[in-house]
Design a protein around this motif. Structure first.
Motif, mmCIF file in Angstrom:
data_model
loop_
_atom_site.group_PDB
_atom_site.id
_atom_site.type_symbol
_atom_site.label_atom_id
_atom_site.label_comp_id
_atom_site.label_asym_id
_atom_site.label_seq_id
_atom_site.Cartn_x
_atom_site.Cartn_y
_atom_site.Cartn_z
ATOM 1 N N THR A 2 -10.454 11.668 4.580
ATOM 2 C CA THR A 2 -11.846 11.929 4.201
ATOM 3 C C THR A 2 -12.791 11.691 5.362
ATOM 4 O O THR A 2 -13.688 12.493 5.641
ATOM 5 N N ASP A 273 -3.153 7.170 4.956
ATOM 6 C CA ASP A 273 -3.794 6.979 3.660
ATOM 7 C C ASP A 273 -2.787 6.502 2.616
ATOM 8 O O ASP A 273 -3.072 5.622 1.809
ATOM 9 N N ARG A 274 -1.592 7.089 2.649
ATOM 10 C CA ARG A 274 -0.572 6.712 1.679
ATOM 11 C C ARG A 274 -0.150 5.254 1.873
ATOM 12 O O ARG A 274 0.079 4.532 0.913
ATOM 13 N N ARG A 276 -2.088 3.054 3.288
ATOM 14 C CA ARG A 276 -3.326 2.287 3.340
ATOM 15 C C ARG A 276 -3.457 1.512 4.658
ATOM 16 O O ARG A 276 -3.834 0.347 4.690
ATOM 17 N N ARG A 282 -11.436 5.018 7.529
ATOM 18 C CA ARG A 282 -11.354 4.644 6.125
ATOM 19 C C ARG A 282 -12.463 3.698 5.710
ATOM 20 O O ARG A 282 -12.486 3.229 4.569
ATOM 21 N N VAL A 287 -16.162 7.300 4.969
ATOM 22 C CA VAL A 287 -15.706 7.968 3.750
ATOM 23 C C VAL A 287 -16.863 8.709 3.089
ATOM 24 O O VAL A 287 -16.725 9.859 2.662
ATOM 25 N N PRO A 371 -2.291 10.252 -0.906
ATOM 26 C CA PRO A 371 -3.469 9.841 -0.158
ATOM 27 C C PRO A 371 -4.678 9.700 -1.064
ATOM 28 O O PRO A 371 -4.778 10.361 -2.097
#
Length: 381
Positions: A2, A273-274, A276, A282, A287, A371
């Motif tokens: 994002t 993202d998966r 974290r 992030r 975001v 994600p």
């Protein structure tokens, strides 16, 4: 992913603010325009690959074509109509020559099918990419099942095949498409014809190859076949890729051949993202900026054109004043973007177009590991 969206949108902003205004004067302005001449096209290519990736990553096994098209239209339609209306006021105010075909093609998001510079850039100049995205959405329900049938061990060869086709588009544009008359605009004056530029940059089927690349990339990542390339090395690779565009033929540097360098960054961001993984992209600010990036993309060109008209084409400023004015234009564009995101995009998507992502099958991770990017929140550029 994002947060990265806003960085890509800012690359588009950089090209437009430097080329549509003279706010940075002298040799500094000349060098900046040369450096960022292709950053906008690089950012758009990033979004085309990202579009295929995210739509695949968040696809639902129980989805229907009608439901998918409805959600996508809710996502892009209202924002397009509002910014089209704002841009139309500018066209009427400045009495810019605009034919009926230009109005109709732009309003219906069909302008990129016309090999005419006046049509593809009519009204809201950046909305040509929505025509490509609209085409991607139309073919996605039929395309995804076909690409899902590719066995995991054949995903990388399939990806290589798409890369070869992307190079093929560049070669056809260079050696087959008519190179006359030469285009005398932007940073490419005298090098190529608009027909050549249109074929590699605006023509929806040609840009759909980047979309397909994103689909295959999502499948490779989901299947655990993506190599362990961290976010920082992937970001560095994308930067190196952009530097290389400065030395490539224009038709290679402006579209798919160049923007494939951003594919590893998208894959690495999905993995981060998966898992974290901590990242500056992030953070809550990045975001949020990523969430408003679609609105920013759609409105920033209007703000820039209006600012250029108010300032005047012949006025010059010191470098310091020029930078402050650019920041002011950026601030106005961001404020308009936040307003459109809060008042238009978010409520409509929540009401008509949002859903919880589900796995499309065994080849994608379960929702708990996907994600943190829902389909309804994805920006389209």
């Amino acid at each position: 992913m994002t947060g990265l969206r806003f960085l890509a949108a800012m690359m588009v902003f950089a090209t437009h603010i430097l080329w549509y205004t003279g706010l940075v004067p002298g040799d500094t302005g000349t060098e900046l325009r040369k450096t960022f001449a292709l950053s906008g096209s690089y950012g758009v290519g990033f979004f085309f690959i990202l579009s295929g990736f995210v739509l695949t990553w968040t696809a639902r096994s129980d989805d229907t074509a009608g439901s998918f098209w409805r959600r996508r239209l809710v996502k892009i339609g209202p924002m397009h109509l509002i910014t089209f209306g704002l841009a139309a006021l500018l066209v009427l105010e400045t009495d810019r020559p605009t034919r009926m075909v230009d109005w109709l093609a732009s309003a219906s998001m069909q302008q990129s099918w016309f090999p005419d510079i006046r049509t593809v850039s009519a009204v809201n100049g950046v909305s040509w990419s929505l025509c490509c995205e609209f085409f991607f959405y139309l073919i996605f329900p039929a395309l995804l099942p076909v690409l899902r049938r590719i066995r995991e061990e054949w995903l990388w060869p399939a990806l290589a095949g798409v890369l070869a086709l992307i190079v093929g588009v560049f070669l056809v544009a260079t050696f087959v498409v008519n190179d006359q008359p030469r285009l005398t605009a932007f940073s490419v004056s005298g090098e190529v014809s608009f027909d050549q530029v249109w074929f590699v940059y605006f023509f929806p089927p040609a840009r759909a190859l980047e979309f397909v690349l994103g689909i295959l990339l999502a499948r490779i990542v989901a299947a655990g076949r993506w190599p362990r390339i961290g976010l920082v090395p992937a970001f560095g690779l994308a930067v190196v890729g952009y530097v290389l565009t400065q030395y490539e033929p224009y038709l290679a540097g402006t579209a798919g051949v160049a923007t494939v360098w951003t594919a590893p960054l998208i894959a690495a961001a999905a993995v981060a993202d998966r898992q974290r993984t901590a990242s500056v992209f992030r953070g809550p600010t990045m975001v949020f900026l990523g969430e408003i990036s679609f609105a920013f993309y759609m409105v920033h060109w209007i703000v820039i054109v209006q600012a250029a008209d108010m300032i005047g084409p012949t006025r010059t400023f010191s470098s310091g004043t020029g930078v402050l004015l650019i920041l002011a234009v950026l601030g106005v564009a961001l404020a308009c973007s936040a307003l459109l995101y809060r008042c238009v995009e978010t409520p409509l998507v929540r009401r008509f177009g949002r859903h919880r992502p589900k796995s499309i099958g065994a080849d994608l991770p379960p929702p708990a590991t996907a994600p943190v990017m829902a389909e309804g929140r994805r920006a389209t550029h």
